[in-house]
Motif scaffolding. Structure first.
Motif, PDB file in Angstrom:
ATOM      1  N   ALA A 111       0.839  -1.208   0.000  1.00  0.00           N
ATOM      2  CA  ALA A 111       0.000   0.000   0.000  1.00  0.00           C
ATOM      3  C   ALA A 111       0.870   1.252   0.000  1.00  0.00           C
ATOM      4  CB  ALA A 111      -0.941  -0.006   1.205  1.00  0.00           C
ATOM      5  N   LEU A 112       1.948   1.246   0.779  1.00  0.00           N
ATOM      6  CA  LEU A 112       2.863   2.386   0.824  1.00  0.00           C
ATOM      7  C   LEU A 112       3.495   2.618  -0.547  1.00  0.00           C
ATOM      8  CD1 LEU A 112       4.536   4.547   2.343  1.00  0.00           C
ATOM      9  CD2 LEU A 112       6.166   2.717   2.896  1.00  0.00           C
ATOM     10  N   LEU A 113       3.940   1.554  -1.198  1.00  0.00           N
ATOM     11  CA  LEU A 113       4.559   1.693  -2.516  1.00  0.00           C
ATOM     12  C   LEU A 113       3.577   2.216  -3.559  1.00  0.00           C
ATOM     13  CD1 LEU A 113       7.046   0.396  -1.332  1.00  0.00           C
ATOM     14  CD2 LEU A 113       7.159  -1.040  -3.348  1.00  0.00           C
ATOM     15  N   GLU A 114       2.358   1.740  -3.533  1.00  0.00           N
ATOM     16  CA  GLU A 114       1.354   2.213  -4.488  1.00  0.00           C
ATOM     17  C   GLU A 114       1.064   3.704  -4.276  1.00  0.00           C
ATOM     18  OE1 GLU A 114       0.322   0.604  -7.100  1.00  0.00           O
ATOM     19  OE2 GLU A 114       1.278  -1.290  -6.557  1.00  0.00           O
ATOM     20  N   LYS A 115       0.947   4.128  -3.031  1.00  0.00           N
ATOM     21  CA  LYS A 115       0.712   5.551  -2.739  1.00  0.00           C
ATOM     22  C   LYS A 115       1.922   6.389  -3.156  1.00  0.00           C
ATOM     23  CE  LYS A 115      -2.502   4.723   1.028  1.00  0.00           C
ATOM     24  NZ  LYS A 115      -2.705   4.718   2.475  1.00  0.00           N
ATOM     25  N   THR A 116       3.116   5.861  -2.901  1.00  0.00           N
ATOM     26  CA  THR A 116       4.339   6.565  -3.292  1.00  0.00           C
ATOM     27  C   THR A 116       4.413   6.697  -4.805  1.00  0.00           C
ATOM     28  OG1 THR A 116       5.525   5.776  -1.326  1.00  0.00           O
ATOM     29  CG2 THR A 116       6.863   6.508  -3.193  1.00  0.00           C
ATOM     30  N   HIS A 117       4.089   5.629  -5.516  1.00  0.00           N
ATOM     31  CA  HIS A 117       4.142   5.631  -6.981  1.00  0.00           C
ATOM     32  C   HIS A 117       3.131   6.631  -7.560  1.00  0.00           C
ATOM     33  CE1 HIS A 117       5.328   4.045 -10.802  1.00  0.00           C
ATOM     34  NE2 HIS A 117       4.209   3.405 -11.048  1.00  0.00           N
ATOM     35  N   ALA A 118       2.003   6.805  -6.903  1.00  0.00           N
ATOM     36  CA  ALA A 118       1.004   7.779  -7.354  1.00  0.00           C
ATOM     37  C   ALA A 118       1.458   9.214  -7.075  1.00  0.00           C
ATOM     38  CB  ALA A 118      -0.333   7.515  -6.659  1.00  0.00           C
ATOM     39  N   TYR A 119       2.319   9.406  -6.080  1.00  0.00           N
ATOM     40  CA  TYR A 119       2.731  10.739  -5.610  1.00  0.00           C
ATOM     41  C   TYR A 119       4.034  11.234  -6.242  1.00  0.00           C
ATOM     42  CZ  TYR A 119       3.990  14.252  -2.031  1.00  0.00           C
ATOM     43  OH  TYR A 119       4.340  15.405  -1.370  1.00  0.00           O
ATOM     44  N   CYS A 120       4.957  10.318  -6.514  1.00  0.00           N
ATOM     45  CA  CYS A 120       6.310  10.670  -6.980  1.00  0.00           C
ATOM     46  C   CYS A 120       6.275  11.356  -8.350  1.00  0.00           C
ATOM     47  CB  CYS A 120       7.138   9.386  -7.056  1.00  0.00           C
ATOM     48  SG  CYS A 120       8.776   9.602  -7.789  1.00  0.00           S
ATOM     49  N   PRO A 121       6.931  12.509  -8.489  1.00  0.00           N
ATOM     50  CA  PRO A 121       6.969  13.205  -9.785  1.00  0.00           C
ATOM     51  C   PRO A 121       7.578  12.375 -10.920  1.00  0.00           C
ATOM     52  CG  PRO A 121       7.677  14.695  -8.051  1.00  0.00           C
ATOM     53  CD  PRO A 121       7.551  13.331  -7.428  1.00  0.00           C
ATOM     54  N   TYR A 122       8.613  11.587 -10.643  1.00  0.00           N
ATOM     55  CA  TYR A 122       9.197  10.738 -11.683  1.00  0.00           C
ATOM     56  C   TYR A 122       8.196   9.673 -12.112  1.00  0.00           C
ATOM     57  CZ  TYR A 122      14.102  12.314 -11.677  1.00  0.00           C
ATOM     58  OH  TYR A 122      15.255  13.025 -11.832  1.00  0.00           O
ATOM     59  N   SER A 123       7.485   9.097 -11.143  1.00  0.00           N
ATOM     60  CA  SER A 123       6.474   8.090 -11.480  1.00  0.00           C
ATOM     61  C   SER A 123       5.364   8.702 -12.316  1.00  0.00           C
ATOM     62  CB  SER A 123       5.892   7.477 -10.205  1.00  0.00           C
ATOM     63  OG  SER A 123       6.851   6.684  -9.543  1.00  0.00           O
ATOM     64  N   LYS A 124       4.975   9.920 -11.988  1.00  0.00           N
ATOM     65  CA  LYS A 124       3.949  10.598 -12.787  1.00  0.00           C
ATOM     66  C   LYS A 124       4.450  10.827 -14.209  1.00  0.00           C
ATOM     67  CE  LYS A 124       1.705  13.058  -8.985  1.00  0.00           C
ATOM     68  NZ  LYS A 124       1.433  14.390  -8.405  1.00  0.00           N
ATOM     69  N   ALA A 125       5.721  11.193 -14.346  1.00  0.00           N
ATOM     70  CA  ALA A 125       6.281  11.467 -15.672  1.00  0.00           C
ATOM     71  C   ALA A 125       6.388  10.210 -16.520  1.00  0.00           C
ATOM     72  CB  ALA A 125       7.654  12.119 -15.534  1.00  0.00           C
ATOM     73  N   THR A 126       6.628   9.071 -15.879  1.00  0.00           N
ATOM     74  CA  THR A 126       6.802   7.830 -16.634  1.00  0.00           C
ATOM     75  C   THR A 126       5.482   7.109 -16.897  1.00  0.00           C
ATOM     76  OG1 THR A 126       7.194   6.531 -14.625  1.00  0.00           O
ATOM     77  CG2 THR A 126       9.128   7.460 -15.732  1.00  0.00           C
TER      78      THR A 126
END
Length: 137
Positions: A111-126
């Motif tokens: 759950a923490l990783l999924e929330k982090t992936h939704a929040y991280c600017p690099y994840s948003k860019a990719t």
């Protein structure tokens, strides 16, 4: 978006140099041996991996603070791969390997990783542009 900060760097190819405007980065660039180079410099995939890992770890810290979850012993390793795509060009893929402490194993860590992936600017860019796999270790 209102920019809070803008990083500026200049490069002249995979066999040249990469230099940031403030001089903190001044690196020789080279093709890795796996791609036929001499490997005597860094490459764009390494630079992207370092930036993504740092950004993802910082984003995880922000989510941890919001949710009152201790993430101080977590670490992030980004594996950035380059390969041929279906169009005859090149494409990237990423595996984010996240070492989590015992109290974050299983569903709390996922759950923490999924929330982090939704929040991280690099994840948003990719997102939607290249595959990113999240792995808990």
């Amino acid at each position: 978006m209102d920019a809070l900060y803008t990083a500026v760097a200049t490069a002249n190819g995979r066999e040249g140099r990469a230099v940031s405007s403030d001089g903190h980065i001044d690196l020789p660039l080279a093709f890795p041996a796996a791609l036929g180079g001499d490997g005597r410099g860094t490459n764009p995939e390494q630079l992207f991996a370092a930036g993504y890992a740092a950004c993802f770890a910082s984003a995880m810290g922000a989510i941890g603070r919001q949710e009152k979850i201790d993430v101080k012993d977590a670490s992030v390793t980004a594996e950035v791969s380059i390969g041929k795509d279906d169009d005859g060009g090149f494409a990237l893929s990423v595996i984010m390997r996240v070492e989590l402490p015992d109290h974050l194993q299983g569903e709390p860590g996922r759950a923490l990783l999924e929330k982090t992936h939704a929040y991280c600017p690099y994840s948003k860019a990719t997102r939607g542009n290249l595959p990113v796999e999240l792995v808990i270790e």
